[in-house]
Write a protein that holds these residues in place. Sequence first.
Motif, PDB file in Angstrom:
ATOM      1  N   PHE A 474      -1.362 -16.329   0.304  1.00 55.41           N
ATOM      2  CA  PHE A 474      -0.977 -15.451   1.408  1.00 55.41           C
ATOM      3  C   PHE A 474       0.265 -15.967   2.134  1.00 55.41           C
ATOM      4  N   ILE A 475       0.387 -17.286   2.239  1.00 58.62           N
ATOM      5  CA  ILE A 475       1.574 -17.856   2.900  1.00 58.62           C
ATOM      6  C   ILE A 475       2.817 -17.633   2.032  1.00 58.62           C
ATOM      7  N   LYS A 476       2.641 -17.776   0.737  1.00 57.88           N
ATOM      8  CA  LYS A 476       3.776 -17.587  -0.169  1.00 57.88           C
ATOM      9  C   LYS A 476       4.188 -16.130  -0.246  1.00 57.88           C
ATOM     10  N   LYS A 477       3.200 -15.233  -0.345  1.00 55.88           N
ATOM     11  CA  LYS A 477       3.467 -13.790  -0.425  1.00 55.88           C
ATOM     12  C   LYS A 477       2.486 -13.079   0.507  1.00 55.88           C
ATOM     13  N   PRO A 478       2.945 -12.668   1.661  1.00 50.52           N
ATOM     14  CA  PRO A 478       2.042 -12.079   2.660  1.00 50.52           C
ATOM     15  C   PRO A 478       1.581 -10.670   2.293  1.00 50.52           C
ATOM     16  N   GLU A 479       0.719 -10.579   1.289  1.00 51.55           N
ATOM     17  CA  GLU A 479       0.200  -9.295   0.864  1.00 51.55           C
ATOM     18  C   GLU A 479      -0.921  -8.844   1.808  1.00 51.55           C
ATOM     19  N   TYR A 480      -1.273  -7.564   1.684  1.00 49.99           N
ATOM     20  CA  TYR A 480      -2.403  -7.041   2.452  1.00 49.99           C
ATOM     21  C   TYR A 480      -3.718  -7.647   1.948  1.00 49.99           C
ATOM     22  N   ALA A 481      -3.784  -7.848   0.632  1.00 55.13           N
ATOM     23  CA  ALA A 481      -5.015  -8.378   0.044  1.00 55.13           C
ATOM     24  C   ALA A 481      -4.698  -9.145  -1.229  1.00 55.13           C
ATOM     25  N   VAL A 482      -5.610 -10.059  -1.576  1.00 58.99           N
ATOM     26  CA  VAL A 482      -5.600 -10.735  -2.871  1.00 58.99           C
ATOM     27  C   VAL A 482      -6.866 -10.299  -3.587  1.00 58.99           C
ATOM     28  N   TYR A 483      -6.752 -10.015  -4.869  1.00 57.69           N
ATOM     29  CA  TYR A 483      -7.868  -9.409  -5.581  1.00 57.69           C
ATOM     30  C   TYR A 483      -8.576 -10.427  -6.467  1.00 57.69           C
ATOM     31  N   GLY A 489     -11.020 -10.210 -16.972  1.00 54.49           N
ATOM     32  CA  GLY A 489     -10.166  -9.195 -16.388  1.00 54.49           C
ATOM     33  C   GLY A 489     -10.894  -8.106 -15.637  1.00 54.49           C
ATOM     34  N   ARG A 490     -12.160  -8.298 -15.342  1.00 57.87           N
ATOM     35  CA  ARG A 490     -12.939  -7.277 -14.628  1.00 57.87           C
ATOM     36  C   ARG A 490     -12.797  -7.484 -13.121  1.00 57.87           C
ATOM     37  N   TYR A 491     -12.636  -6.371 -12.423  1.00 52.72           N
ATOM     38  CA  TYR A 491     -12.423  -6.396 -10.975  1.00 52.72           C
ATOM     39  C   TYR A 491     -13.739  -6.673 -10.258  1.00 52.72           C
ATOM     40  N   ALA A 492     -13.680  -7.606  -9.273  1.00 55.37           N
ATOM     41  CA  ALA A 492     -14.887  -7.956  -8.513  1.00 55.37           C
ATOM     42  C   ALA A 492     -14.790  -7.544  -7.051  1.00 55.37           C
ATOM     43  N   GLY A 493     -13.619  -7.687  -6.434  1.00 55.70           N
ATOM     44  CA  GLY A 493     -13.469  -7.345  -5.027  1.00 55.70           C
ATOM     45  C   GLY A 493     -12.112  -7.763  -4.502  1.00 55.70           C
ATOM     46  N   ALA A 494     -11.961  -7.722  -3.168  1.00 54.63           N
ATOM     47  CA  ALA A 494     -10.678  -8.022  -2.541  1.00 54.63           C
ATOM     48  C   ALA A 494     -10.880  -8.933  -1.347  1.00 54.63           C
ATOM     49  N   ILE A 495      -9.888  -9.804  -1.128  1.00 58.34           N
ATOM     50  CA  ILE A 495      -9.880 -10.687   0.042  1.00 58.34           C
ATOM     51  C   ILE A 495      -8.743 -10.223   0.943  1.00 58.34           C
ATOM     52  N   LEU A 496      -9.075  -9.775   2.141  1.00 58.22           N
ATOM     53  CA  LEU A 496      -8.069  -9.242   3.053  1.00 58.22           C
ATOM     54  C   LEU A 496      -7.389 -10.358   3.827  1.00 58.22           C
ATOM     55  N   GLN A 497      -6.157 -10.126   4.170  1.00 55.13           N
ATOM     56  CA  GLN A 497      -5.386 -11.121   4.915  1.00 55.13           C
ATOM     57  C   GLN A 497      -6.020 -11.426   6.264  1.00 55.13           C
ATOM     58  N   ARG A 498      -6.485 -10.378   6.946  1.00 50.01           N
ATOM     59  CA  ARG A 498      -7.066 -10.601   8.275  1.00 50.01           C
ATOM     60  C   ARG A 498      -8.361 -11.414   8.223  1.00 50.01           C
TER      61      ARG A 498
END
Length: 581
Positions: A474-483, A489-498
């Motif tokens: 997040f510090i390197k690339k301030p995205e809204y979320a990291v997945y 390769g299966r999607y599990a969820g998202a980690i929000l910046q806030r």
Amino acid sequence: MRWLVRTVFYLRGRFNLRGRAGLYFYAILAGAFAALVAMCFQAATKWILFALTSSGAGRIVASFAEVEPWRRVMSLSIGGLVAGLILLYASKKIRNRATPYMEALSIGDGYIPVRANLLRSLAAIVTIGSGASIGREGPLVQTAAVFASAFGRRIRMSMPRLRLFIACAASGALAAVFHTPLAGGLFVCEIVIGVMAIDMLAPLLVASCASYLTMMALVDTSPLYEFAAAHIDMDLSMAAYAAILGICASLLANLWLILLSKMRSALNGKAEWLPLRLVAAGVGVGIISVWYPEVVGNGAHIIRGIVSMNFTPDTILLLLFLKVFSVALFFGMGAVGGVLTPSLTIGGISGFLFAHVLLAMGVPLGEEEIIGFSLLGMASFFTTAAAAPVTSLILVIEFTMAGRLIFPLIIGVLASYGMSKVLATKSMYAASAAKGIKTAFNMPLKDVKIGDIFRKTSDTVSSTTLFAQIAKIFIKKPEYAVYVVSRSGRYAGAILQRDVLGFMRSNVLLGNVIADDIMRTDIPALRPEMSLLEGIGVFAEHMECESLPIVSKDKKFYGVVNRSDIFMGFNEIAMRDKLLV
């Protein structure tokens, strides 16, 4: 240390280049860089000119006028040979074809191969520097676009954002070469992209202004053909003459476009003969330059001569035929270069001759009005040639600072544009914008899928990734979320910046926190086969989400779509869809 990390994390979250504000940051960056590319390009052509002529005059026509006749022929011939060999090598040894920036912006995805296009730019530098009768603006803009495409792909811009970044570089390059910050953005918006929308135009104008300011800080940025005193005393008769000139210039532009097409079809044969064809073009134009050195270069010398009244009608009529032949010869033989400035030159000559026809008919015209009709012919001719009335109008005004001509220019431009519609004239840029593989930006809106414009991302973590590693992302690339994605390769969820920031503010022992502890599973996901309109609807229902993941039916993670990117793509495709209908 915890307070310092939290502060840095908060500031990086505020300065997010993935959002709307990032568009203007990259627009400024593209414009400033395009100005530097323009200066390097022009310096390279001057160096080639000096190497071939040993003249320190700087400008092509002045340099040719100083050297012996045999050296004029030699310069153009050597330039044609070297440029032809470069182009032949590129066609034989480089696998990817050179993609014009207009194609990448009008129907493409923003990908412009680097090696093939830079070799074409090198060939153009040699051709232009040797004195060929062709414009420099096309290869110069192409060079800036190549670097913009490479940089944008390097930082993994989404397709809509990459295309806009390339467009900003193109508008910046045009503003730099012509000293026209307003016309630079309008040219790309009206001619290349084909959508005159404020969401598109605003970043382009920011880029062209940034380019102009960069040039202003380093070189002289005065108007290329300043003649603010030019005017036409308007009454009903003069308005009629302006309309007639607009129609005549449109007809002449049609003949010009037909000539270019026929010459290209007749002369541009097998690639193996390209070096010899360009040598032949160099010899032909070189022989003409022995008596009339004004035919070399892009025609800027003739435009200056017109606004300075240095030519008689007989001389300018002869130069018209010689210039048309010289440009068409190089263009037909396959030289890399632009036809914008030569088109303006031909238009200016047509207006100059029209004014002298009026004088012969007994219409009283002063010197300033003759120049005014010359500029009116320039704008009217380019309107039909480029199918761009707004750009033509603003370009001539910025060229000359002749603001008093605005009303007759409008009349001439509208008359020319109307005639071009009657004759169904295709722009001289139509071929460059219509080739290649069509992408989502050239499809009907109803057929565009989310998978056509999504941005791939590698900013994913596993469910066992430690909190410290997540915070670094997040510090390197301030995205809204990291997945969070599994090894398969299966999607599990998202980690929000806030949520990450909230953990930093707490007293939790962060060394024990992993991705699975702070992961959310309630974030909506888009599907690759979902239509763009459906994706817009999902974003509208979840206004708090700045980006959403793309997940297939079998839970495979495909990438991420940013809110600003999807709306940017929607606006452009919707505007084009409306125009096509």
